[in-house]
Design an enzyme around this catalytic site. Structure first.
Site, short mmCIF file in Angstrom:
data_model
loop_
_atom_site.label_atom_id
_atom_site.label_comp_id
_atom_site.label_asym_id
_atom_site.label_seq_id
_atom_site.Cartn_x
_atom_site.Cartn_y
_atom_site.Cartn_z
N CYS A 1 0.86 -1.26 -0.04
CA CYS A 1 0.13 0.08 -0.10
C CYS A 1 0.80 1.31 0.16
CB CYS A 1 -0.98 0.00 1.21
SG CYS A 1 -2.17 1.74 1.30
N CYS B 1 -0.58 4.15 2.26
CA CYS B 1 -0.32 4.06 3.61
C CYS B 1 1.40 4.04 4.06
CB CYS B 1 -0.50 2.42 3.93
SG CYS B 1 -2.24 1.89 3.45
N ASP B 2 2.10 3.67 3.15
CA ASP B 2 3.57 3.47 3.81
C ASP B 2 4.48 4.42 3.06
OD1 ASP B 2 2.88 1.92 5.43
OD2 ASP B 2 3.10 -0.02 4.02
#
Ligand code: NDP
Length: 318
Positions: free
Chosen positions: A142, A145-146
Site C-alpha cells: 500500500c 499507507c507507507d
C-alpha cells in the site's frame, strides 16, 4: 442443521474484524443491537500485518496497525460487543426479509436479523520468500499507507494495472526515483493512467521485468534483483522500498451463490448505501470497495452499515 440443537439468535451479526467491522460494532452496540463479531482467521484484518499507520485521523504521533486494532476492539467491547474468534463457513440468507442463518467454524449455526459483512480483501503478493521476510521492513502492498516512510529515497513498484500506475505517480511525488517493474511489454492500466506515468520524469518503467529477489539487511530492504524475461539479463536496483501493486482479492467466496458481486468478486451495494441485494444484509469496507481501500474509508462505511442495520430493524418493527 440439526433440529435438536439450540440455535443462538442475534439482532446483529458482524463478520470480519478490520476497521469496518469494529466501527460497525461500535455503532451497533451503542444502538443496543447487541452485536456479535466473528473475527475471521486474521483478527484485526489487514492492518495487523502493517507497521505504522500515520494517516488515520486522531493519532498525531501515528500508531501501529496492531495497536490500533486492539484499541478499536476495546472500544467495541466497551459498549457490549461480543468479539468471538471464529469464521463464517456457510450462509443461508433469507430472501424475503426474514431470519438469516450463518454457520460458524463448519459446525455451529446462528441466526440473525441483520448481517454486516466486513470480510475485507487480501493483497496479492508475488510469493517470494524475500518478499515475506521484508514485509513491513521496506516491502509494502500500500503506497498510500507507507510511501511517506520513503520520502526522498529510491523505490520500486511492481504491477502494471491502474493501482500500480496510480501508486507509482503517488510515490513519485514523495520519492527521488521510482522504478516501475512491468512483466509484459505493455501496461494493463487505462491510457490516461499510462500517460500520467510516462509524463512523470522520476518514474522509470522497466518492461519485461520480473522480480527475482528482494535484498536487504537487519535495517530492511536495500536493493532488488530483477531479470529481463526477454534478454534474461539480471540487474540490481538500489532501492529502500519495494511496493507490490498486483491487485487485491476480496474475501467473498462464501457469498458467491447469495450476494450480487462484480466480475472480480467485490460485493455490490446500492448507491450511497451499504445495502446488498438481500434485505438485512449489509457490506462495508474493502469487501465492497476496490477504489479507496483505506482504514478510514472502511471505518466510514462500517458506520453506515450499522446505521442502516438499525434503521432496517426499526422499519421492520413499525
Ligand atoms: P489489475 O488486476 O487490473 O492489475 C494487476 C496488474 O498486476 C497487472 O498489470 C498484472 O500484469 C500485474 N501482475 C499480476 N501478477 C503479477 C506478478 N506475479 N508479477 C508481476 N506483475 C503481476 O489490478 P489493479 O489493482 O491495478 O486494479 C483492480 C481494478 O480496480 C481494475 O479494474 C482497475 O481498473 C480498478 N482501479 C481503478 C482505479 C481508478 O479508476 N482510479 C484505481 C485503481 C484501480 P499483467 O497485465 O501482465 O497481467
Amino acid at each position: 442443521m440439526s433440529n435438536t440443537e439450540e440455535i443462538e439468535h442475534l439482532q446483529c451479526l458482524i463478520i470480519g474484524s478490520g476497521p469496518a467491522g469494529y466501527t460497525a460494532a461500535i455503532y451497533a452496540a451503542r444502538a443496543d443491537l447487541h452485536p456479535v463479531i466473528y473475527t475471521g482467521i486474521v483478527p484485526g484484518g489487514q492492518l495487523t500485518q502493517t507497521t505504522d499507520v500515520d494517516n488515520f485521523p486522531g493519532y498525531p504521533q501515528g500508531i501501529t496497525g496492531p495497536v490500533m486494532m486492539e484499541d478499536l476492539k476495546a472500544q467495541a467491547e466497551r459498549f457490549g460487543t461480543q468479539v468471538r474468534f471464529g469464521y463464517a463457513t456457510e450462509v443461508d440468507f433469507s430472501t424475503d426479509g426474514g431470519i438469516h442463518k450463518i454457520q460458524i467454524d463448519g459446525s455451529k449455526w446462528v441466526t440473525a436479523d441483520t448481517v454486516i459483512i466486513a470480510t475485507g480483501a487480501t493483497a496479492k503478493w508475488l510469493g517470494l520468500p524475500s518478499e515475506e521476510k521484508y514485509n513491513g521492513f521496506g516491502v509494502s502492498a500500500c503506497a498510500v499507507c507507507d510511501g511517506f516512510f520513503f520520502k526522498g529515497q529510491d523505490v520500486a513498484i511492481v504491477g502494471a494495472g491502474d493501482t500500480a500506475a496510480e501508486e507509482a505517480t503517488y510515490l513519485a511525488k514523495l520519492c527521488r526515483k521510482v522504478y516501475m517493474l512491468v512483466r509484459r511489454d505493455e501496461f494493463r492500466a487505462s491510457k490516461a493512467m499510462v500517460h500520467r506515468v510516462q509524463n512523470t520524469a522520476n518514474i522509470e518503467v522497466l518492461y519485461n521485468t520480473e522480480t527475482e529477489e528482494i535484498l536487504g539487511d537487519e535495517r530492511g530492504v536495500n536493493a532488488v534483483r530483477v531479470k529481463n524475461n526477454k534478454t534474461l539479463q539480471e540487474s540490481v536496483l538500489d532501492v529502500t522500498g519495494f511496493f507490490v501493486a498486483i491487485g487485491h482479492k476480496p474475501n467473498t467466496e462464501l457469498f458467491q451463490n447469495s450476494l450480487d458481486m462484480d466480475e472480480t468478486g467485490y460485493l455490490l451495494t446500492k448507491p450511497d448505501s451499504t445495502a446488498t441485494n438481500i434485505q438485512g444484509v449489509f457490506a462495508c469496507g474493502d469487501v465492497q470497495d476496490h477504489v479507496y481501500r483505506q482504514a478510514i474509508t472502511a471505518a466510514g462505511t462500517g458506520c453506515m452499515a450499522a446505521l442502516e442495520a438499525e434503521r432496517y430493524l426499526a422499519g421492520r418493527d413499525d
